[in-house]
Scaffold this motif. Structure first.
Motif, PDB file in Angstrom:
ATOM      1  N   UNK A 109       0.855  -1.186   0.000  1.00 48.52           N
ATOM      2  CA  UNK A 109       0.000   0.000   0.000  1.00 48.52           C
ATOM      3  C   UNK A 109       0.893   1.239   0.000  1.00 48.52           C
ATOM      4  N   UNK A 110       0.593   2.193  -0.895  1.00 45.64           N
ATOM      5  CA  UNK A 110       1.257   3.494  -0.853  1.00 45.64           C
ATOM      6  C   UNK A 110       0.563   4.326   0.209  1.00 45.64           C
ATOM      7  N   UNK A 111       1.342   4.858   1.150  1.00 47.11           N
ATOM      8  CA  UNK A 111       0.795   5.690   2.217  1.00 47.11           C
ATOM      9  C   UNK A 111       1.768   6.816   2.518  1.00 47.11           C
ATOM     10  N   UNK A 112       1.241   7.910   3.026  1.00 45.05           N
ATOM     11  CA  UNK A 112       2.100   8.966   3.533  1.00 45.05           C
ATOM     12  C   UNK A 112       2.767   8.462   4.799  1.00 45.05           C
ATOM     13  N   UNK A 113       3.943   8.998   5.086  1.00 46.14           N
ATOM     14  CA  UNK A 113       4.626   8.587   6.314  1.00 46.14           C
ATOM     15  C   UNK A 113       3.840   9.014   7.543  1.00 46.14           C
ATOM     16  N   UNK A 114       3.057  10.065   7.401  1.00 40.85           N
ATOM     17  CA  UNK A 114       2.284  10.562   8.542  1.00 40.85           C
ATOM     18  C   UNK A 114       0.981   9.786   8.753  1.00 40.85           C
ATOM     19  N   UNK A 115       0.577   8.935   7.790  1.00 40.64           N
ATOM     20  CA  UNK A 115      -0.642   8.136   7.949  1.00 40.64           C
ATOM     21  C   UNK A 115      -0.424   7.043   8.989  1.00 40.64           C
ATOM     22  N   UNK A 116      -1.431   6.748   9.799  1.00 36.14           N
ATOM     23  CA  UNK A 116      -1.289   5.647  10.756  1.00 36.14           C
ATOM     24  C   UNK A 116      -1.274   4.305  10.016  1.00 36.14           C
ATOM     25  N   UNK A 117      -0.612   3.289  10.583  1.00 36.96           N
ATOM     26  CA  UNK A 117      -0.601   1.970   9.943  1.00 36.96           C
ATOM     27  C   UNK A 117      -2.019   1.398   9.841  1.00 36.96           C
ATOM     28  N   UNK A 118      -2.244   0.630   8.790  1.00 32.92           N
ATOM     29  CA  UNK A 118      -3.542  -0.040   8.639  1.00 32.92           C
ATOM     30  C   UNK A 118      -3.690  -1.105   9.718  1.00 32.92           C
ATOM     31  N   UNK A 119      -4.911  -1.328  10.138  1.00 36.24           N
ATOM     32  CA  UNK A 119      -5.197  -2.404  11.093  1.00 36.24           C
ATOM     33  C   UNK A 119      -6.097  -3.461  10.467  1.00 36.24           C
ATOM     34  N   UNK A 120      -6.745  -3.103   9.335  1.00 33.21           N
ATOM     35  CA  UNK A 120      -7.627  -4.031   8.624  1.00 33.21           C
ATOM     36  C   UNK A 120      -7.315  -3.990   7.140  1.00 33.21           C
ATOM     37  N   UNK A 121      -7.494  -5.142   6.496  1.00 33.28           N
ATOM     38  CA  UNK A 121      -7.304  -5.237   5.051  1.00 33.28           C
ATOM     39  C   UNK A 121      -8.321  -4.307   4.389  1.00 33.28           C
ATOM     40  N   UNK A 122      -7.890  -3.462   3.423  1.00 35.34           N
ATOM     41  CA  UNK A 122      -8.806  -2.498   2.812  1.00 35.34           C
ATOM     42  C   UNK A 122      -9.995  -3.133   2.083  1.00 35.34           C
ATOM     43  N   UNK A 123      -9.848  -4.366   1.606  1.00 31.19           N
ATOM     44  CA  UNK A 123     -10.934  -5.005   0.850  1.00 31.19           C
ATOM     45  C   UNK A 123     -11.715  -6.031   1.663  1.00 31.19           C
TER      46      UNK A 123
END
Length: 99
Positions: free
Chosen positions: A21-35
């Motif tokens: 996943x492309x994310x900004x460094x400031x975004x919090x880590x994902x905790x759930x699969x997006x799909x």
């Protein structure tokens, strides 16, 4: 934007399917699969950093096979003012005019 690697957390706590996943460094880590909504965790992966350009890379980039795949024509000098086609489209031979 950094490319982060995540893996699905199986019910026994082991790692499952991995995805990026492309994310900004400031975004919090994902905790759930997006799909699927399954629980996930961020995993450490080898950084995708540019590597040093070597002679092997250069030879590979201008190899006959690579040039043909990219649609180039390559000629090699065979005599004074004469060039013969090695790969690609075009005339079989080019001759320099004596003008």
């Amino acid at each position: 934007m950094p490319l982060y690697v995540y893996e699905v957390i199986r019910p026994d706590g082991s790692g499952g399917e991995q995805f990026e996943v492309f994310q900004k460094m400031s975004d919090p880590p994902l905790t759930q699969h997006p799909e699927t909504g399954e629980p996930v965790r961020r995993v450490f992966a080898e950084p995708n950093a540019p590597r040093v350009w070597t002679d092997l890379h250069a030879r590979s980039a201008v190899s006959d096979k690579n040039l043909a795949a990219k649609g180039f024509t390559k000629y090699v000098k065979t005599d004074q003012g004469t060039y013969e086609k090695v790969v690609g489209d075009g005339p079989k031979q080019l001759k320099r005019s004596n003008s």
